[in-house]
Design an enzyme around this catalytic site. Structure first.
Site, PDB file in Angstrom:
ATOM      1  N   GLU A 172      -8.201 -30.708  20.716  1.00 23.30           N
ATOM      2  CA  GLU A 172      -9.384 -30.703  20.165  1.00 23.30           C
ATOM      3  C   GLU A 172      -9.796 -32.428  19.874  1.00 23.30           C
ATOM      4  OE1 GLU A 172     -11.962 -28.537  19.430  1.00 23.30           O
ATOM      5  OE2 GLU A 172     -10.415 -26.664  20.365  1.00 23.30           O
ATOM      6  N   SER A 447      -1.400  20.670 -22.653  1.00 24.35           N
ATOM      7  CA  SER A 447      -0.137  20.974 -23.435  1.00 24.35           C
ATOM      8  C   SER A 447       0.621  19.275 -23.366  1.00 24.35           C
ATOM      9  CB  SER A 447       0.787  21.893 -22.921  1.00 24.35           C
ATOM     10  OG  SER A 447       0.234  23.376 -23.068  1.00 24.35           O
TER      11      SER A 447
END
Length: 748
Positions: A172, A447
């Site tokens: 690059e 319960s």
């Protein structure tokens, strides 16, 4: 001509002045932005590191599955980290290096032996030294991103392999360390290289220009945009060092999409494509990442593998030509697979509902300044094995029930020892993002409320013990508005007299109502508040049968009171927080919690909840795992609208709820609906049995099975429960009465 020349000169001076002012403006604004707002980093969320230690319940296949999810590769050589090999009943692992929450650990080899569903030993290689424990690097659970949807894992330049840096600069920007941000020679050389290769092998823009374009500019191809890019590149190159620019580039560069998130930075790209840290990248993998830089959409290895491989091989050729890699390494790289296949869960969150809770817990920590949730490493308690176990249990059990298409489900698995959440299911569709029933569904608990009532009774040892006889007979109550309430047992029958222990184990309703009314409804409300319940609690007699609405998470924390010696602690997902450099600034400390019941009362209730599993509504668990291994409780609401079951061993607490979103009946009790999911989950995870020795001063005491009075231990007909010690008179018989002795017996 003279007039024209003067005019052009003035315009030129004005233009230069304007350009100067613009450059000064750019210099001040751009320098500030680049220094403080280069990018918004994600908070990387990790699962728990799997701890391997002798006697821990774990099967070889479970370990292999976790290694595969971590993208470990099966290898005969084991030269590289991130590999494993199965050798008979043992598995050899070459762990990757990783920065754990408590500090970095280097790569290391171990051999893990197994025996009957448990780890037998962990041996460090090659020195053959036994280890007490060993941690694997954790799975990446997901990311908490900013508003822009970008993901990145920040890395310092010192962590990047030199081969990666050299290859990127080779392709690059070869003159990166020699130009001032813009390079005319690079443009010319790139044109010649591209012409020679008949392909775009080099770019003309410098890395600095590319960085400026990615950070601040659009991608429109105009002369003004290119000029602006060049000027901004010059300013940044003048104001910042080359290493700062290069480090920013590696953390900003775009590598493609993973669903709706944008992958930025080489650190996250390495994890996404190869499942490894950037330090472990091979030459072929480095070449592929550099290949993607040119165009992440065009060079997508999952969609266009041939195209990407051609460019990767071309970059490898450049690397070899510039002597960055040797010929053997070059030839081996050409034969290397482009990318490993995606794991089953790649592209989707492991547990979106758990991740949503992580975000909520992060927000409650109120992180500010440098420790806000961008740029963090979040270490959680999430257990992939537990999540898989409960998800597969739900998938297996739901189709067996009637109305299965309409049923919804929520599940919570907690580590009650560390006050932490290890797995969450908030929808029958594990990937459904939205309403999280595990934390947000408020349903009546039935319960499940009863242990609180029995705890209030047993906290009065002078009045109640586990052998106390309670009346199970019809009862009718009148409310404040004059309405009559006549509760019934689930089977519609009444047994008359029943021991407190049996009433709890069998989940009889009427004894619970009687005890709750005697203890006082206001005291039941107060205990629930102390146990962390902040939602509305109806202070009415029906509260004794669970008319209060709680979420599965709240239920888990409520039962955590019993699992943790009577103390309430809030459960969290977050174990520790560090920044991306490894500095830890938060560590979860469970603490002692808030005392809801004293430890001795909690021990007595726990004995009763073990009875639920041993011989009550949860006895299916005792058949699978043995007596006393687990404690638990079922919950069923009116007309069978909700099915609950909670069970816990020495470490884990599992809560499961089944119901319909429209609150219609489902025809399932807690034992017939939620319990099979809990049982299947524990079957996969294994059980660490509860401790059964009662804490001092509690000790085993015999009670008369009909009257409930203390009797001597030698009696044949007796019930034995832990209780506060009672010194019985020597003359106490097996009926609990003191026998009168004759003068002859008294004499001798």
């Amino acid at each position: 001509m003279r007039y024209l020349l003067v005019t052009l000169t003035k315009l030129g001076i004005a233009l230069i002045a304007l350009l100067g002012f613009y450059a000064i403006y750019l210099d001040s604004s751009l320098t500030q932005r680049f220094a403080t707002e280069r990018y918004e980093a994600s908070a990387i969320v990790y699962a728990r590191p799997l701890t391997l230690q002798p006697l821990a319940p774990l099967r070889p296949q479970q370990l292999i599955e976790e290694l595969q999810q971590l993208r470990y590769r099966e290898s005969a050589a084991l030269h590289q980290s991130g590999t494993f090999q199965q050798q008979g009943s043992s598995i050899v692992i070459h762990r990757r290096p990783f920065d754990f929450a408590d500090g970095p650990q280097m790569a290391r080899k171990v051999r893990v032996g197994f025996n009957q569903g448990r780890i037998d030993q962990v041996v460090s290689l090659p020195e053959e030294r036994l280890l007490s424990q060993f941690q694997l690097d954790p799975l990446v659970l997901g990311q908490v991103t900013g508003d822009n949807g970008e993901d990145r894992l920040l890395l310092g330049l010192e962590r990047l392999p030199s081969l990666l840096i050299e290859t990127l600069l080779l392709v690059e920007d070869r003159d990166f360390y020699h130009h001032a941000g813009v390079s005319l020679s690079s443009i010319g050389r790139a044109a010649l290289a591209n012409l020679a290769a008949m392909d775009t092998v080099q770019g003309g823009s410098t890395l600095t220009q590319q960085l400026v374009k990615n950070l601040y500019l659009s991608r429109e191809q105009t002369l003004w945009r290119k000029a602006n890019e060049a000027l901004m590149a010059l300013i940044i190159d003048f104001r910042f060092s080359k290493d700062e620019i290069l480090e920013t580039y590696f953390n900003e560069i775009y590598f493609g999409q993973d669903g709706g998130r944008a992958i930025h930075g080489v650190g996250l790209a390495s994890r996404y494509y190869f499942g490894k840290q950037v330090e472990e990248l091979t030459p072929a993998e480095i070449a592929m990442l550099v290949a993607i830089v040119k165009g992440p959409s065009y060079y997508n290895p999952h969609r266009y593998p041939e195209r990407v491989q051609q460019r990767r091989d071309m970059i490898l050729q450049l690397m070899f030509a510039q002597q960055l890699i040797s010929q053997p390494a070059y030839l081996a790289a050409l034969d290397e697979r482009l990318v490993p296949p995606k794991p089953e869960r790649q592209g989707r969150s492991w547990a979106p509902h758990y991740l949503a809770q992580v975000k909520k817990d992060l927000a409650e920590l109120q992180l500010t300044g440098a420790t806000e949730p961008q740029g963090l490493r979040v270490f959680t308690y999430f257990d992939p094995l537990a999540q898989q176990a409960v998800e597969s249990s739900i998938a297996e059990q739901l189709p067996r029930f009637k109305q299965s298409d309409a049923l919804q489900v929520a599940a919570v698995i907690a580590d009650h020892q560390r006050a932490s959440l290890v797995a969450l299911v908030g929808d029958r569709n594990r990937q459904q993002v939205g309403f999280n029933r595990a934390t947000g569904a408020m349903r009546q608990v039935g319960s499940l409320i009863k242990p609180v009532i029995y705890g209030l009774a047993l906290a009065q040892p002078g009045s109640y013990h586990l052998g106390t006889i309670i009346t199970d007979a019809p009862i009718e109550l009148e409310s404040v508005n004059g309405q009559r309430w006549q509760p019934e047992n689930y089977d519609g029958e009444y047994v008359g007299s029943i021991m407190l222990y049996d009433a709890l184990a069998q989940s009889r309703n009427i004894p619970a109502v009687r005890l709750g009314l005697e203890a006082g409804i206001e005291n039941v409300v107060a205990k629930l508040r102390r146990a962390g319940v902040t939602s509305p609690i109806p202070a009415v007699p029906s509260l004794t049968l669970g008319s209060v609405e709680l979420s599965p998470l709240q239920v888990s924390e409520l039962y955590g009171v019993w699992a943790h010696y009577g103390r309430y602690r809030r459960y969290t997902t977050i174990a520790a927080l560090t920044d991306h450099s490894g500095l830890r600034f938060y560590q979860h400390q469970p603490g002692a919690g808030v005392e809801v019941f004293d430890p001795l009362t909690a021990a007595l209730v726990n004995y009763g909840l073990r009875g639920v599993v041993n011989e009550g509504t949860g006895k299916h668990l005792a058949q699978l795992f043995g007596r006393d291994a687990l404690a638990g409780k079922s919950g069923t609401t009116n007309d069978y609208r909700d099915s609950w079951f909670v069970a816990y061993d020495h470490e884990r607490l599992v809560t499961v709820w089944l119901g319909r979103d429209d609150n219609q009946p489902i025809g399932l009790t807690g034992a017939s609906g939620a319990l099979p999911v809990v049982a299947n989950t524990f079957s996969q995870l294994g059980v660490v049995p509860l401790a059964t020795t009662p804490p001092s001063p509690l000790q085993e005491q015999a009670f008369h099975p009909q009257t409930g009075v203390p009797i001597p231990m030698h009696c044949d007909e007796k019930r034995v429960f832990p209780a506060f010690p009672q010194q019985l008179p020597e003359d106490t018989n097996c009926e609990g009465m003191i026998e009168e002795k004759s003068w002859w017996q008294k004499l001798f």
